[in-house]
Design an enzyme around this catalytic site. Sequence first.
Site, PDB file in Angstrom:
ATOM      1  N   LYS A 113      36.326  42.954  41.772  1.00  0.00           N
ATOM      2  CA  LYS A 113      36.115  41.891  40.758  1.00  0.00           C
ATOM      3  C   LYS A 113      35.868  40.566  41.715  1.00  0.00           C
ATOM      4  O   LYS A 113      36.344  40.455  42.833  1.00  0.00           O
ATOM      5  CB  LYS A 113      37.168  41.670  39.868  1.00  0.00           C
ATOM      6  CG  LYS A 113      36.813  41.070  38.595  1.00  0.00           C
ATOM      7  CD  LYS A 113      36.058  41.894  37.726  1.00  0.00           C
ATOM      8  CE  LYS A 113      35.782  41.694  36.435  1.00  0.00           C
ATOM      9  NZ  LYS A 113      35.634  42.747  35.575  1.00  0.00           N
TER      10      LYS A 113
HETATM   11  N1  GLU Z   1      32.201  42.992  34.095  1.00  0.00           N
HETATM   12  C1  GLU Z   1      32.085  44.570  33.680  1.00  0.00           C
HETATM   13  C2  GLU Z   1      33.549  45.066  33.618  1.00  0.00           C
HETATM   14  O1  GLU Z   1      34.436  44.529  33.540  1.00  0.00           O
HETATM   15  C3  GLU Z   1      30.938  45.293  34.235  1.00  0.00           C
HETATM   16  C4  GLU Z   1      31.375  45.749  35.728  1.00  0.00           C
HETATM   17  C5  GLU Z   1      30.109  46.521  36.252  1.00  0.00           C
HETATM   18  O2  GLU Z   1      29.161  46.672  35.746  1.00  0.00           O
HETATM   19  O3  GLU Z   1      30.365  46.810  37.420  1.00  0.00           O
HETATM   20  O4  GLU Z   1      33.679  46.253  33.176  1.00  0.00           O
END
Ligand code: GLU
Length: 424
Positions: A113
Amino acid sequence: MSKVIVSPLYDSDVFRMACRQFDQAADAINLPEAIRDRTKWPRRCLAVSLPIRRDDGSITVFEGYRVQHNLSTGPSKGGIRFHPHVTIGEVAALAMWMSWKCSLVGLPYGGAKGGVIVDPNQLSLNELERLSRRYMQELIPFIGPHVDVPAPDMGTNEKIMGWMVDTYSNHVGHLESAIVTGKPIALGGSQGRREATGAGVAYLVTKYLADLKIPVKKATVAIQGFGNVGSETAAALDHYGAKVIAISDHTAAFHSPKGINIKKALEYVRFNKVLKDFDGGDEITNEQLLTMKCTVLAPAALERVITPELAPKLQCRILAEAANGPTTNQADKIINDRGDIEVIPDVLCNSGGVIVSYFEWLQNLQNYYWGRDEVLTKLYAILDRAKDSVEYQRRKFKFSRRLAALTLGIARVAEAKESRGLFP
Ligand code: GLU
């Protein structure tokens, strides 16, 4: 053998919450001590200073992070959050949840993240572009299509992903579309990615309603958060015939027992950016929304909004965790003890986003693009399989649904680490 007890770097309420979830799951499956800390702690992180020239000529330095939790099962994967309250501990917790989520639904990814401490609404479009490009510039040595693949999260979107693709591609000298997902279609984005998270939440909600023998058309829905995930969840559930009776964002919450006109709300937010002063319902408080009598409550905003104070007051039949980490450990226990609410845990509930991100990345690597129906059919097939495996695990071990989902996700990561052995 020394044992790491607490990480001063990541220590925060939300990181401790993710750690407690891990510890409970690890205990529940008797995960061997020798593999626990290796599986639990983030592999590595990057903190960056991002100096940006403002439109008035002054310079502001923003702070950003990227945490890669696990790289044992493939490139790490996860969004980038632009929000004023981002902390490195929050980013680490979100990265950890990405690991369990990807593993649970069977994607060949680890979790990651990113985050920048900024309120994107306070920046002009040009400033936002400079910040997005600068952040990607700093990430270049740390990421790659086979190392770590970012995506949108709260406060970021397709446009920002487009600038990031361009920044990375300028660096390598050719279009590298597989460097991020959630891009504009023109740069190799996937059909269906924009609505994927909300479509997945809504799809799972219909499946759990069916299990409870509640017709979708009889279901009422309250949704906290009207960003990408909340609004797409509302639109999809509305499309299925459920009645969305309450919506909110950080500026206001609205209730209409007759049902909110979702098209009108979407249109309103397109022009006004926020729901404030929307005239499609009666204004209520955030707490009134969360504790409203409804069939489905979907928190689709920040972490830790379902607190131990609110948990006894919930009046929903299904708690669909569209956000990551919306329920604190204590609130989760209260809900479990009550036994009258079906929780669709975050790692399952909102996995549609990263599943279609995986499809996007596959299409980029193969330079072969799929139609929308193909994307959605494949998404629903993965969600069905993940739901079945969670239900099976839950019945087999008499776990809560969250514990079932987490133990499946965690056990697979631990098994991959075990199989790889320890290097050197
Ligand atoms: N931010 C989204 C999540 O928390 C998507 C992450 C992604 O598509 O890599 O799952």
